[in-house]
Motif scaffolding. Structure first.
Motif, short mmCIF file in Angstrom:
data_model
loop_
_atom_site.label_atom_id
_atom_site.label_comp_id
_atom_site.label_asym_id
_atom_site.label_seq_id
_atom_site.Cartn_x
_atom_site.Cartn_y
_atom_site.Cartn_z
N LEU A 114 0.83 -1.20 0.00
CA LEU A 114 0.00 0.00 0.00
C LEU A 114 0.86 1.25 0.00
O LEU A 114 0.52 2.25 -0.64
CB LEU A 114 -0.94 -0.01 1.20
N SER A 115 2.00 1.20 0.67
CA SER A 115 2.92 2.34 0.65
C SER A 115 3.44 2.58 -0.76
O SER A 115 3.58 3.72 -1.19
CB SER A 115 4.08 2.11 1.62
N LEU A 116 3.74 1.49 -1.49
CA LEU A 116 4.21 1.62 -2.87
C LEU A 116 3.15 2.32 -3.73
O LEU A 116 3.48 3.20 -4.53
CB LEU A 116 4.56 0.26 -3.46
N TYR A 117 1.89 1.94 -3.57
CA TYR A 117 0.83 2.61 -4.30
C TYR A 117 0.82 4.10 -4.00
O TYR A 117 0.70 4.93 -4.90
CB TYR A 117 -0.54 2.02 -3.97
N LEU A 118 0.92 4.45 -2.73
CA LEU A 118 0.93 5.87 -2.36
C LEU A 118 2.13 6.60 -2.96
O LEU A 118 2.02 7.74 -3.38
CB LEU A 118 0.91 6.03 -0.84
N MET A 119 3.28 5.93 -2.99
CA MET A 119 4.48 6.55 -3.58
C MET A 119 4.27 6.82 -5.06
O MET A 119 4.67 7.86 -5.57
CB MET A 119 5.70 5.65 -3.38
N GLU A 120 3.65 5.86 -5.74
CA GLU A 120 3.42 6.02 -7.18
C GLU A 120 2.40 7.11 -7.47
O GLU A 120 2.45 7.74 -8.52
CB GLU A 120 2.96 4.68 -7.77
N MET A 121 1.47 7.34 -6.55
CA MET A 121 0.45 8.37 -6.74
C MET A 121 0.94 9.76 -6.35
O MET A 121 0.36 10.75 -6.77
CB MET A 121 -0.79 8.05 -5.90
N SER A 122 1.97 9.81 -5.55
CA SER A 122 2.45 11.09 -5.01
C SER A 122 3.56 11.66 -5.88
O SER A 122 4.37 10.93 -6.43
CB SER A 122 2.98 10.90 -3.59
N LYS A 123 3.59 12.96 -5.96
CA LYS A 123 4.62 13.64 -6.74
C LYS A 123 5.86 13.93 -5.90
O LYS A 123 6.96 14.02 -6.42
CB LYS A 123 4.07 14.94 -7.31
N THR A 124 5.66 14.10 -4.60
CA THR A 124 6.78 14.46 -3.71
C THR A 124 6.72 13.61 -2.46
O THR A 124 5.71 12.97 -2.15
CB THR A 124 6.69 15.95 -3.28
N PHE A 125 7.81 13.63 -1.71
CA PHE A 125 7.87 12.94 -0.42
C PHE A 125 6.84 13.52 0.53
O PHE A 125 6.16 12.79 1.25
CB PHE A 125 9.28 13.06 0.17
N LYS A 126 6.71 14.83 0.52
CA LYS A 126 5.76 15.51 1.41
C LYS A 126 4.33 15.04 1.13
O LYS A 126 3.55 14.78 2.05
CB LYS A 126 5.89 17.03 1.24
N GLU A 127 3.98 14.94 -0.14
CA GLU A 127 2.65 14.48 -0.51
C GLU A 127 2.43 13.03 -0.10
O GLU A 127 1.37 12.66 0.41
CB GLU A 127 2.44 14.64 -2.02
#
Length: 183
Positions: A114-127
């Motif tokens: 699930l973290s990988l999915y969020l990383m792929e959806m996010s443009k930045t570390f902050k997001e």
């Protein structure tokens, strides 16, 4: 699980003021010990009470999100393994942030996936951290507050709750797909 709770309770009691630190560290080492998130959060509720247990679980899960980000970005082999798991579990499926948050509530769904999915959806570390932290509030609160109740429910009520979460997940998927088609 009772034996785990008793052992953990004895350890926490002996730890004194360092107990919250050890509990947060338990969240970080949980994947290495193959302990489900729900078990650690339930233990937090039993050992520290609802409020402190939920806050400590949220801190531990938040740090685990940070570690996931670092693992994926610093170790390509780790990213490859999680990506292969993603292909096995969610073949050619795009899921939304809302769906990730629903999946975070479900016990035994792979945290790093699930973290990988969020990383792929996010443009930045902050997001990424924003979405990740937002998605960790409900599991920390629900598992800590209702963890014992959920695990003591008869199997059919637990199954019913799981089915309701699946329905919500697919409803959000349908809404997301129709929104994409209209664009």
């Amino acid at each position: 699980m009772d034996q785990f709770d008793q052992t953990l309770a004895s350890f926490i009691e002996a730890a004194g003021w360092l107990a919250p630190v050890f509990f947060v560290l338990l969240h970080l080492f949980r994947p290495l010990l193959f302990i489900p998130v729900i078990v650690v959060c339930i233990a937090g509720g039993v050992l520290f009470g609802f409020l402190q247990g939920a806050v400590l679980s949220f801190i531990g899960l938040s740090l685990m999100s940070l570690v996931s980000y670092l693992l994926v970005n610093k170790f390509p082999k780790f990213q490859e393994k999680v990506s292969r798991l993603k292909e096995k579990v969610f073949k050619d499926r795009t899921i939304s942030v809302s769906q990730v948050m629903i999946l975070r509530i479900m016990p035994f769904v792979h945290f790093h996936l699930l973290s990988l999915y969020l990383m792929e959806m996010s443009k930045t570390f902050k997001e990424y951290m924003y979405y990740s932290l937002l998605g960790l509030i409900m599991p920390a609160v629900l598992y800590t507050a209702f963890g014992e109740i959920i695990t003591e429910l008869p199997w059919y009520l637990t199954g019913l709750m799981f089915i309701i979460l699946i329905i919500i997940y697919f409803y959000i998927a349908k809404q997301n797909d129709s929104r994409l088609e209209s664009n």
